[in-house]
Design an enzyme around this catalytic site. Sequence first.
Site, PDB file in Angstrom:
ATOM      1  N   GLU A 120     -54.116  30.141 -11.010  1.00 33.39           N
ATOM      2  CA  GLU A 120     -55.190  29.150 -10.982  1.00 33.39           C
ATOM      3  C   GLU A 120     -55.588  29.020  -9.522  1.00 33.39           C
ATOM      4  O   GLU A 120     -54.856  28.445  -8.709  1.00 33.39           O
ATOM      5  CB  GLU A 120     -54.716  27.820 -11.565  1.00 33.39           C
ATOM      6  CG  GLU A 120     -55.859  26.868 -11.892  1.00 33.39           C
ATOM      7  CD  GLU A 120     -56.221  25.972 -10.732  1.00 33.39           C
ATOM      8  OE1 GLU A 120     -57.243  26.287 -10.075  1.00 33.39           O
ATOM      9  OE2 GLU A 120     -55.519  24.998 -10.473  1.00 33.39           O
ATOM     10  N   LEU A 121     -56.757  29.579  -9.179  1.00 34.75           N
ATOM     11  CA  LEU A 121     -57.142  29.732  -7.782  1.00 34.75           C
ATOM     12  C   LEU A 121     -58.322  28.821  -7.435  1.00 34.75           C
ATOM     13  O   LEU A 121     -58.589  27.849  -8.119  1.00 34.75           O
ATOM     14  CB  LEU A 121     -57.460  31.200  -7.504  1.00 34.75           C
ATOM     15  CG  LEU A 121     -56.391  32.199  -8.008  1.00 34.75           C
ATOM     16  CD1 LEU A 121     -56.801  33.621  -7.685  1.00 34.75           C
ATOM     17  CD2 LEU A 121     -55.027  31.872  -7.418  1.00 34.75           C
TER      18      LEU A 121
ATOM     19  N   GLU B 194     -65.329  28.808   0.706  1.00 34.21           N
ATOM     20  CA  GLU B 194     -64.627  27.622   0.225  1.00 34.21           C
ATOM     21  C   GLU B 194     -64.042  26.895   1.427  1.00 34.21           C
ATOM     22  O   GLU B 194     -63.120  27.386   2.076  1.00 34.21           O
ATOM     23  CB  GLU B 194     -63.524  27.997  -0.761  1.00 34.21           C
ATOM     24  CG  GLU B 194     -62.860  26.781  -1.391  1.00 34.21           C
ATOM     25  CD  GLU B 194     -61.767  27.139  -2.379  1.00 34.21           C
ATOM     26  OE1 GLU B 194     -61.549  26.352  -3.323  1.00 34.21           O
ATOM     27  OE2 GLU B 194     -61.109  28.175  -2.201  1.00 34.21           O
TER      28      GLU B 194
ATOM     29  N   GLY C 148     -53.193  28.209  -6.058  1.00 35.05           N
ATOM     30  CA  GLY C 148     -53.403  28.352  -4.626  1.00 35.05           C
ATOM     31  C   GLY C 148     -54.662  29.155  -4.360  1.00 35.05           C
ATOM     32  O   GLY C 148     -55.589  29.166  -5.169  1.00 35.05           O
ATOM     33  N   GLY C 149     -54.673  29.872  -3.243  1.00 34.41           N
ATOM     34  CA  GLY C 149     -55.835  30.641  -2.855  1.00 34.41           C
ATOM     35  C   GLY C 149     -55.736  32.097  -3.249  1.00 34.41           C
ATOM     36  O   GLY C 149     -54.644  32.615  -3.487  1.00 34.41           O
TER      37      GLY C 149
ATOM     38  N   TRP D 298     -50.637  21.717  -1.905  1.00 35.02           N
ATOM     39  CA  TRP D 298     -50.421  20.337  -1.496  1.00 35.02           C
ATOM     40  C   TRP D 298     -51.453  19.365  -2.060  1.00 35.02           C
ATOM     41  O   TRP D 298     -51.215  18.156  -2.089  1.00 35.02           O
ATOM     42  CB  TRP D 298     -50.475  20.241   0.041  1.00 35.02           C
ATOM     43  CG  TRP D 298     -51.759  20.760   0.616  1.00 35.02           C
ATOM     44  CD1 TRP D 298     -52.004  22.011   1.089  1.00 35.02           C
ATOM     45  CD2 TRP D 298     -53.000  20.050   0.715  1.00 35.02           C
ATOM     46  NE1 TRP D 298     -53.306  22.135   1.489  1.00 35.02           N
ATOM     47  CE2 TRP D 298     -53.949  20.938   1.276  1.00 35.02           C
ATOM     48  CE3 TRP D 298     -53.409  18.755   0.397  1.00 35.02           C
ATOM     49  CZ2 TRP D 298     -55.275  20.581   1.509  1.00 35.02           C
ATOM     50  CZ3 TRP D 298     -54.732  18.398   0.627  1.00 35.02           C
ATOM     51  CH2 TRP D 298     -55.648  19.295   1.181  1.00 35.02           C
TER      52      TRP D 298
ATOM     53  N   CYS E 124     -60.030  22.230  -6.024  1.00 30.49           N
ATOM     54  CA  CYS E 124     -60.352  23.609  -6.398  1.00 30.49           C
ATOM     55  C   CYS E 124     -61.621  23.691  -7.233  1.00 30.49           C
ATOM     56  O   CYS E 124     -62.272  24.734  -7.285  1.00 30.49           O
ATOM     57  CB  CYS E 124     -59.185  24.243  -7.143  1.00 30.49           C
ATOM     58  SG  CYS E 124     -58.645  23.331  -8.598  1.00 30.49           S
TER      59      CYS E 124
ATOM     60  N   LYS F 191     -41.805  25.425  -6.531  1.00 33.11           N
ATOM     61  CA  LYS F 191     -41.941  25.475  -5.079  1.00 33.11           C
ATOM     62  C   LYS F 191     -43.117  24.600  -4.664  1.00 33.11           C
ATOM     63  O   LYS F 191     -44.254  24.854  -5.024  1.00 33.11           O
ATOM     64  CB  LYS F 191     -42.175  26.895  -4.571  1.00 33.11           C
ATOM     65  CG  LYS F 191     -42.259  26.935  -3.036  1.00 33.11           C
ATOM     66  CD  LYS F 191     -42.893  28.164  -2.482  1.00 33.11           C
ATOM     67  CE  LYS F 191     -43.009  28.059  -0.955  1.00 33.11           C
ATOM     68  NZ  LYS F 191     -44.008  27.047  -0.522  1.00 33.11           N
TER      69      LYS F 191
END
Length: 492
Positions: A253-254, A384, A231-232, A154, A287, A178
Amino acid sequence: MADTQHFPLYIAGAFKAGSLGQVMESINPATGHVWATFDCASPDDVNTAIAAARAALDLPDWRDMTQTARGKLLYRLADLVAENAEALGRIETTDSGKLASETMAQTGYVADYYRYYAGLADKIEGAVLPIDKPDMHVFTQRMPIGVVVGIVPWNAQMFLAATKLAPALAAGCTVVLKASEIAPAPMLEFAKLIDQAGFPPGVVSILTGDAKNCAVPLTRHPDVDRIAFTGGPETARHVVRNSAENFAVTTLELGGKSPILVFDDADLDAAANGLIAGNFGASGQSCVAGTRGLIHRPVLEALIAKITEKCRDLKVGDPHDPATHLGPLCTVAQVEKIEATLSKATSQGATIAFGGKRADAGAHYVQPTLVLANSPDTETLKVEMFGPVMTLLPFDTEDEAIALANDSDFGLGSGVFTQNVARAHRVSKRIRSGITWVNTYRAISPIAPFGGLNQSGYGREAGQEAILDYTRVKTTWINTSDQPMANPFVMR
């Protein structure tokens, strides 16, 4: 509920309700009130979107479209994004709490990502190979990899969607995006621009929904060829496990706990601004947040004073107000995680030099917070938090600074502040991260690859290399001889 907006799913060129009949609410973090509802995708909706994407690969409208024509479609989409940047930005701000000044500017800049890949669309080239067999003509072509699933969080949806959608479409793929079930409104609104741009039905679908009914069926689907996930790390592990079902090529890509190193020869005003950008920009919901400030001991006190002074001038409040510096966090869960992490850090001996509490504006708001650590094991240097918390830790030597910077499971971003050019090259080379900013922080461009290593993921988004990740190399052999094969039982 009468004043709320509703956002349907976008599947195969049509806006429709989810077949589950499940509707979720989106809360405006600035007010704490429901402002929108959206349909949630079901496994049947996922199947419909993937089937449409698979079919579109073979439809003449998309399959036979020239690479130049695909580029023109992307240029059209870029223009629409630029024209609607303010409206999309305001929706994103209302949905997520990010500052309107940033969401509108970032969405406007996102148009350049589509333009960049529009220009690359007809520059995807193969090669004629200097083969060692004189009677053979052999060449390679880069073909679309196929059906792509792009999953975005988000916190920067328009940007992160562009880094996946633009190269995938330029390469001739079809895409099911998504959006996060937390604050998905800007992506569902963006679907209208896909429709207006004139992409054939099925080339792009945009869904949202929970893990069970949407994310898992998407990432396990046998007709998916490529997954691009942001995301995570925990969710990423599930994505990787799911991709074992379809062997989809996957990039991740975290998150990160990016270090920012400030040396004693740095411009301290620039360094203070870099640390504030890296920690309080987007209210820390980034991030690449530079949450590990590693400071050369001789300038530590002076830098603390500068940062503290700047923190006093920061305004926390309404994200739609141009004068606001820090808006609300997207979820109350983030606020609670920050509180727990700060509590653990202070129990370990860390000191809160500024902030450290919820702001008066509401439950989603946290004060800009400066933590002074006395150990690299301090909780705020490890966790984090996705909020406006900066932690500073001193170092004494260059080697110690690099060792502290690399003492992390993550490896996405990093920053170096020094006026010594030799040191800038030397240190940036030794830091293990996908990105290093020198004397600046949190800058992006469609031209520059973006990605990390270790638990920050693998693969790169943006740049020329990214478009090749959405292709497969096909090799074609043509026999130019009129003679039959000499011996069919011996490999040529």
